[in-house]
Design a protein around this motif. Sequence first.
Motif, short mmCIF file in Angstrom:
data_model
loop_
_atom_site.label_atom_id
_atom_site.label_comp_id
_atom_site.label_asym_id
_atom_site.label_seq_id
_atom_site.Cartn_x
_atom_site.Cartn_y
_atom_site.Cartn_z
N ALA A 52 -18.40 35.70 49.35
CA ALA A 52 -17.44 36.65 50.06
C ALA A 52 -15.99 35.97 50.24
CB ALA A 52 -17.91 36.82 51.74
N ALA A 55 -14.21 36.18 47.04
CA ALA A 55 -13.64 37.47 46.93
C ALA A 55 -12.50 37.88 47.76
CB ALA A 55 -14.85 38.39 47.04
N VAL A 56 -12.56 37.66 48.91
CA VAL A 56 -11.53 37.93 49.96
C VAL A 56 -10.28 37.03 49.62
CG1 VAL A 56 -10.97 37.43 52.31
CG2 VAL A 56 -12.91 38.43 51.91
N VAL A 91 -15.57 43.67 52.61
CA VAL A 91 -16.62 42.76 52.46
C VAL A 91 -17.80 43.15 53.45
CG1 VAL A 91 -17.28 40.59 52.60
CG2 VAL A 91 -15.51 41.08 51.34
#
Lengths: 215, 205
Positions: A52, A55-56, A91
């Motif tokens: 996560a 990705a962020v 997310v």
Amino acid sequence: MSDKEPLFSPKNIKLLKEPINKSNPITVQVLGICSALAVTVKLEPSVVMAIAVIAVMAVSNVVISLMRNYIPPRIRIIVQLTVIAAMVILVDQILKAYAYDVSKQLSVFVGLIITNCIIMGRLEAFAMGNKPWPAFLDGIGNAAGYGLILIIVAFFRELLGSGTVWGYPILEKTGLYSTGYVNNGLMILPPMALITVGIIIWVQRSRNKELIESN
Amino acid sequence: MENLVNIFVRSVFIDNMIFAYFLGMCSYLAVSKTVKTSVGLGLAVIFVLGITVPINYLIENYILKEGALAWISPNLLDVDLSFLSFIMFIAVIASMVQLVEMIIEKFSPALYSSLGIFLPLIAVNCSILGGSLFMQERDYANIAEATAFGLGSGVGWFLAIAGIAAIREKIKYSNVPAPLRGLGITFIITGLMGIAFMSFMGIQL
């Protein structure tokens, strides 16, 4: 770009590799410890958390880097936080839809990715002054360095604390319990996460002398 | 009233932001080199938490929660905006922090320069957003309880950072193994302090 730089020039590779060891966000830059420690009781939530964050971080680094010339400095924090928060909401919703159990385990800590100082720190320090592609690599590299520490800590805490790896009872299968071995319950409690990170720092710095602080 | 005191004491000692949830570790580790700056940062955190948690409580209960908009018109009874809570909370926090930053810059330039980059980082101090998220999760009954929780968490954070700063000032005189110096030993000491704070867990309030 006036001077055509190859996509994976040595400089860009360095951006990717350096944060994993020499300027690791957790053990050297002291960023993002907040959420790092609370999710590391088990391996699975830590891996989800690491993904996560990668990705962020990659996406928000690129977005801020694209917008960097249009953000008035006075309100830059609010702009940055809004970009990150929008990503984190995505997310969070994805996790709730496809991995509900893990999302329950992570509870407020998904939301706390917003205030993960790594993301904010890298936006301030790097994305605000660089082009999108290096910013993207920097984001991936730093988030990977963060994820690496997360996974190491989680591995040891799960192995020593509950005797499993990824939920698989590895110590029971090897028959260690019959020799009188007992799980160390202290490893599951919060303070041991701090001490584990302390030990990782110790190991890293004794291998890499230039990181040693003067006091 | 008794209830408020309970919530306050609970959030200071038992659910301590740092030792139980590791929230706000980044600034905790980076600013705790001297007692003076860490007291300044600690006070700023108490102040920001004490303001943002009640404000976010109002936002949560009158705008975001399912059915919370019913006070505007009964047609809005089944509107659920809670997925927006992250972005609303963080917007409130970021604007409050910017306000505090301007006030400190105006009235205490010395404190401003010594806090340096960490003042804007209060906005991303996880304990602030964490305070609001825990407030949402625990569903406090009224705004007074939410305020008591916010202030208590702030005081708990303040205690932790003041304590570690005092220890770090003394540890300068000890012979710590070279690779452990600075960050490493701070982590380990925090762990030990956390174990000490766990003794409060048994208290029933």
